[in-house]
Structures are given as structure tokens and as C-alpha cells.
Design an enzyme around this catalytic site. Structure first.
Site, mmCIF file in Angstrom:
data_model
loop_
_atom_site.group_PDB
_atom_site.id
_atom_site.type_symbol
_atom_site.label_atom_id
_atom_site.label_comp_id
_atom_site.label_asym_id
_atom_site.label_seq_id
_atom_site.Cartn_x
_atom_site.Cartn_y
_atom_site.Cartn_z
ATOM 1 N N TRP A 10 -19.036 -74.229 -7.240
ATOM 2 C CA TRP A 10 -19.487 -72.825 -7.135
ATOM 3 C C TRP A 10 -18.385 -71.916 -6.591
ATOM 4 O O TRP A 10 -18.542 -70.709 -6.564
ATOM 5 C CB TRP A 10 -20.707 -72.724 -6.226
ATOM 6 C CG TRP A 10 -21.978 -73.264 -6.814
ATOM 7 C CD1 TRP A 10 -22.140 -73.875 -8.025
ATOM 8 C CD2 TRP A 10 -23.278 -73.241 -6.206
ATOM 9 N NE1 TRP A 10 -23.452 -74.225 -8.209
ATOM 10 C CE2 TRP A 10 -24.173 -73.847 -7.101
ATOM 11 C CE3 TRP A 10 -23.768 -72.766 -4.982
ATOM 12 C CZ2 TRP A 10 -25.541 -73.987 -6.826
ATOM 13 C CZ3 TRP A 10 -25.116 -72.905 -4.696
ATOM 14 C CH2 TRP A 10 -25.996 -73.509 -5.617
ATOM 15 N N HIS A 96 -7.669 -78.551 -4.947
ATOM 16 C CA HIS A 96 -7.981 -77.659 -6.071
ATOM 17 C C HIS A 96 -6.821 -76.675 -6.274
ATOM 18 O O HIS A 96 -6.201 -76.234 -5.302
ATOM 19 C CB HIS A 96 -9.287 -76.904 -5.794
ATOM 20 C CG HIS A 96 -9.807 -76.214 -7.014
ATOM 21 N ND1 HIS A 96 -9.298 -75.012 -7.443
ATOM 22 C CD2 HIS A 96 -10.753 -76.573 -7.910
ATOM 23 C CE1 HIS A 96 -9.923 -74.656 -8.566
ATOM 24 N NE2 HIS A 96 -10.806 -75.593 -8.866
ATOM 25 N N GLU A 166 -7.249 -80.488 -14.170
ATOM 26 C CA GLU A 166 -7.638 -79.089 -14.392
ATOM 27 C C GLU A 166 -6.383 -78.258 -14.629
ATOM 28 O O GLU A 166 -5.761 -77.782 -13.655
ATOM 29 C CB GLU A 166 -8.347 -78.529 -13.156
ATOM 30 C CG GLU A 166 -9.625 -79.228 -12.779
ATOM 31 C CD GLU A 166 -10.561 -78.283 -12.011
ATOM 32 O OE1 GLU A 166 -11.651 -78.018 -12.518
ATOM 33 O OE2 GLU A 166 -10.187 -77.806 -10.925
ATOM 34 N N GLY A 235 -16.629 -74.815 -13.320
ATOM 35 C CA GLY A 235 -16.578 -73.639 -12.451
ATOM 36 C C GLY A 235 -17.633 -72.623 -12.844
ATOM 37 O O GLY A 235 -18.823 -72.806 -12.567
#
Ligand code: 13P
Length: 255
Positions: A10, A96, A166, A235
Site C-alpha cells: 500500500w 524497496h 521490481e 503497488g
């Protein structure tokens, strides 16, 4: 082989606790009945405790978006793996690209990863290049991120790690900008081979490799079937209960 995994990251959404509860309840309703897939939600740390208190079911697991490398102490603003664990969190995203963009380097990522593992949480190590070049420098970039991220992780524990590939250039766009399934297949094989070389086949086989970057309901199935990834880190589409559930259903149909 472990079940495929879908994690809804989130990020710093939604704006209020009331909205977070609403979104979580909607996700819960929509993913009930999804079989053959593990579903996890990574809400902002502030909302984790409230949501885990509120949800006693087993269908959805909780995931941290980050964790500090110490378990307790004078570290203003940080959240420790121990604290995450104490509210029932099972997974934790580490490294991330949005945190790396704020200055987090491989060494910090590695310390965080080991700290999370020391508390029995499953780390989701994020890697991915910012741009692609024709000479394949992006491959050595990703391989270095993995190598440095896994420094000093005992061989026996490597199998518990999840790697999320990613590519930064594919994040936050629309499904058309996501990675092409064939390219993802190539990346999956590349990462797998790297793990085989370092840790052997039996370990490499057990490390789940996820894809993240503009996964939406419309492209999830194709990426899954053609690239053989073990799941997704989602996402923006995870902020819509319906889109998220649609992706979860694609996973549960692809075995
Ligand atoms: P989007 O799905 O919005 O591209 O985000 C991907 C991501 O960063 C998940 O961690």
C-alpha cells in the site's frame, strides 16, 4: 513448491486509518475464496497493529514495508522486526527501490534483511535496475544487489528468502508499461541461475521470485503463465480491492 504469493504494498496509502480499515475489509471480502495462493497486505506501519487486531482470519498475512536493523533502542522514527512480529506480521519488504532512492544502500539493506530473519520474519528482498542498457549492465547491477543483500546469510536460511524483482522503470505506470512476460521469464531464469551458482539447486528451487511493477488485473495472467514467476508485489492496483482480488484470482487459477 510453496504456493504462489501476492503481496499488496500500500506504500504511504491510504490517507487515514478509517480508509485503511475500509480498504482492508473490502480486500478481505474479495479475496475470501481465493485458493492456491497466499495473500499478504503491507499497509503503512502505523496501521499494522490496528489491522492485525481487527483481523483474526488466516486468508490474509501481514507484511511490513520496511524494518530497522536493531530490535530496540534510541532510533527515533524506526520500527523494529521485533515490534512487527509482536503484532503478528509474517513478511517484511526490505530494500524497496523507493527506500533505496532515499539513500538506503546495499549494506543497510543486508543488515535489515538479517535482522528481520533473526526474528523469524520472511524478508522480501527487492532488487531491480533503474534503466535498461543494450550491453546488459543491468544484469550485473541486479546480481550485485542480490549478492550484497545476502551477505552473511547462512546457507540453511537462504531458502526462506523471497526475492522481488521490481525494475524501477516499470513501477507506478500502467499495465502496458509493465515488463513483457518474456523479459520477466529471462530475469527469473537469470536470478535462479545466480542462486544455483551460489547456493546450489536444492536451495535455489525454494527461493520464491516475485515480479513487481505495474501489475494489474489485465496483465497478471500473461506474466504468470509466460514468465513462471512465483507471485507478485503489487503497488497501485492493491489500493483497489477489486483489482487486487482480480490479480489474486489469476494466481489461484495458474498452477
Ligand atoms: P506499482 O504496482 O504501482 O507499479 O508498484 C510496484 C511496487 O513498487 C510494489 O512494491
Amino acid at each position: 513448491m510453496a504456493k504462489k504469493l501476492i503481496v499488496g504494498n500500500w506504500k504511504m496509502h491510504p490517507a487515514t486509518l478509517a480508509d485503511a480499515k475500509k480498504l482492508f475489509d473490502a480486500v478481505k471480502r474479495k479475496v475470501t475464496g481465493v485458493r492456491n495462493a497466499e495473500v499478504a497486505i503491507a499497509p503503512p506501519a502505523l496501521f499494522l497493529g490496528v489491522l492485525t487486531e481487527r483481523y483474526k482470519g488466516k486468508t490474509i498475512a501481514f507484511c511490513g514495508q520496511d524494518a530497522f536493523f536493531e530490535q530496540e533502542g534510541a532510533y527515533t522514527g524506526e520500527v523494529s522486526p521485533e515490534q512487527l512480529k509482536s503484532v503478528g506480521v509474517r513478511y517484511c519488504i526490505i530494500g524497496h527501490s523507493e527506500r533505496r532512492a532515499l539513500g538506503e544502500g546495499d549494506e543497510t539493506v543486508n543488515r535489515k534483511l538479517r535482522s528481520v530473519m533473526a526474528r523469524g520474519l520472511t524478508p522480501i528482498l527487492c532488487v531491480g535496475e533503474s534503466e535498461r542498457d543494450d550491453d546488459g549492465a543491468y544484469l550485473s547491477f541486479v546480481s550485485a544487489q542480490i549478492r550484497r543483500g545476502l551477505v552473511d546469510v547462512p546457507l540453511a536460511e537462504v531458502k526462506n528468502i523471497i526475492i522481488a524483482y521490481e525494475p524501477v522503470w516499470a513501477i507506478g505506470k500502467s499495465a502496458e508499461s509493465a515488463m513483457k512476460p518474456r523479459d520477466m521469464h529471462e530475469m527469473k531464469l537469470y536470478i535462479y541461475k545466480l542462486l544455483v551458482e551460489r547456493y546450489g539447486e536444492s536451495v535455489a528451487k525454494r527461493v520464491r521470485i516475485l515480479y513487481g511493477g505495474s501489475v494489474e488485473g489485465s496483465n497478471a495472467s500473461a506474466i504468470l503463465t509466460e514468465s513462471a514467476v512465483d507471485g507478485f508485489l503489487v503497488g497501485h492496483a492493491s489500493l483497489s480491492a477489486e483489482s487486487f482480488a482480480q490479480i489474486a484470482r489469476s494466481i489461484s487459477k495458474t498452477r
